[in-house]
Scaffold this motif. Structure first.
Motif, short mmCIF file in Angstrom:
data_model
loop_
_atom_site.label_atom_id
_atom_site.label_comp_id
_atom_site.label_asym_id
_atom_site.label_seq_id
_atom_site.Cartn_x
_atom_site.Cartn_y
_atom_site.Cartn_z
N SER A 49 0.88 -3.45 1.23
CA SER A 49 -0.18 -2.81 0.48
C SER A 49 -0.07 -1.29 0.53
O SER A 49 0.59 -0.62 1.43
N LYS B 121 -2.63 0.55 1.69
CA LYS B 121 -3.32 0.78 2.84
C LYS B 121 -2.25 0.45 4.24
O LYS B 121 -2.10 1.08 5.09
N GLU B 122 -1.43 -0.65 4.04
CA GLU B 122 -0.48 -0.71 4.99
C GLU B 122 0.54 0.31 4.96
O GLU B 122 1.16 0.76 6.20
N SER C 198 0.19 3.44 4.06
CA SER C 198 -0.43 4.58 4.72
C SER C 198 -0.42 4.49 6.12
O SER C 198 0.13 5.64 6.62
N ASN C 199 -0.54 3.54 6.65
CA ASN C 199 -1.00 3.43 8.00
C ASN C 199 0.50 3.41 8.64
O ASN C 199 0.86 3.70 9.71
N GLU D 52 -4.23 7.55 8.35
CA GLU D 52 -5.35 6.64 8.33
C GLU D 52 -6.15 6.76 7.06
O GLU D 52 -6.82 5.73 6.60
N ASP D 53 -6.25 7.87 6.48
CA ASP D 53 -7.10 8.11 5.30
C ASP D 53 -6.03 7.92 4.10
O ASP D 53 -4.97 8.64 3.68
N GLN D 54 -6.28 6.92 3.19
CA GLN D 54 -5.84 6.64 2.20
C GLN D 54 -5.65 7.68 1.16
O GLN D 54 -4.69 7.93 0.28
N SER E 60 -2.47 9.45 -0.66
CA SER E 60 -2.31 9.12 -2.00
C SER E 60 -2.01 10.55 -2.67
O SER E 60 -1.13 10.69 -3.43
#
Length: 279
Positions: free
Chosen positions: A229, A231-232, A234-235, A240-242, A246
């Motif tokens: 995803s 979020k995944e 991004s991490n 930490e902040d999507q 983005s």
């Protein structure tokens, strides 16, 4: 969290009291009275009031109180995404574990504030974190003042290409941990300014731009080659902040994460068709 308080306190140690248990958080001790020693990284320091020392996570250490005049110290333990960078801003590094500390009254002011709000509540959590950040700000300011007083022209032993190579190796190993330019410079033992000038000379871009580009290309690869995803992804590249992730992705590639993935899938299908149906 970016930074969070794990524990804090004050203690008058018994004569000869020794501690040698590695910890998984950063801990800064402030010597208030008496004497003691600190051993880490193959070195040992004799410490007295007016000094502070840092313990890095998961590092073998030993520290203990003097037999005849045992020390009294205060401490803060913290962790978080920005913990390493903040320690660096306070003047600490793996090569600089002991520093002169600010005035005791200033240190105790914030530690006493943290201790006075020890009851568990959301409001007190925020207050403790606020006082922790204020104390770290005082340490950072103290370090800046000392650095300005003792500033000398910096001389480095190796060529800029060597430092850029070391920086890139460090980025490749730790980009997913939310590192910043201060972390990279601190790891290889040079200043932020010299690191950036080295990247500009060797690669024609700043170290920050290189780091962001590296993360974005890693993210793009994960986006189209895995089912992770946003979020995944991004991490996975240290964000930490999507929303920040983005925006950085769109700035780099000129399209949103969703559009990039769709575009890549369409291009792959087109290329497959061209291969299957040669002219």
């Amino acid at each position: 969290m970016d930074i969070s308080l794990i524990h804090t306190g004050k203690e008058h140690c018994s004569p000869g009291h020794i501690c040698s248990i590695p910890r998984d958080e950063f801990i800064i001790h402030f010597v208030l009275d008496g004497a003691g020693f600190y051993s880490a990284g193959g070195q040992t320091w004799s410490l007295t009031p007016g000094q502070m020392f840092i313990i890095y996570p998961n590092e073998p250490i030993t520290y203990g109180a003097d037999e005849t005049h045992p020390w009294t110290y205060a401490w803060i333990g913290f962790r978080g995404i920005r913990a390493h960078a903040l320690a660096r801003e306070c003047g600490f590094s793996k090569n600089q574990l002991v520093l002169p500390s600010p005035d005791q009254k200033l240190i105790l002011k914030y530690i006493d504030k943290m201790l006075s709000h020890k009851q568990l509540s959301k409001a007190n959590d925020l207050r403790r974190q606020a006082y922790l950040i204020l104390l770290l700000a005082e340490l950072a300011e103290h370090h800046e003042k000392l650095a300005a007083q003792n500033r000398k022209p910096l001389k480095y032993a190796y060529s800029t290409s060597v430092y850029v190579e070391l920086a890139i190796e460090y980025i490749q190993e730790t980009y997913h941990q939310g590192i910043g330019i201060s972390d990279i410079a601190g790891n290889i033992g040079i200043s932020r300014a010299y690191l950036n000038s080295a990247f500009q000379k060797e690669l024609g871009m700043s170290a920050q731009n290189f780091l962001i580009n590296y993360k974005m290309h890693k993210a793009a690869n994960l986006l189209v080659s895995t089912s992770k995803s946003v979020k995944e992804v991004s991490n996975s590249v240290g964000y930490e902040d999507q929303l920040v992730f983005s925006k950085a992705f769109k700035k780099k590639f000129g399209m949103s994460l969703k559009n990039y993935k769709t575009h890549k899938e369409m291009m792959d299908k087109y290329n497959e068709k061209q291969t299957d149906d040669p002219v």
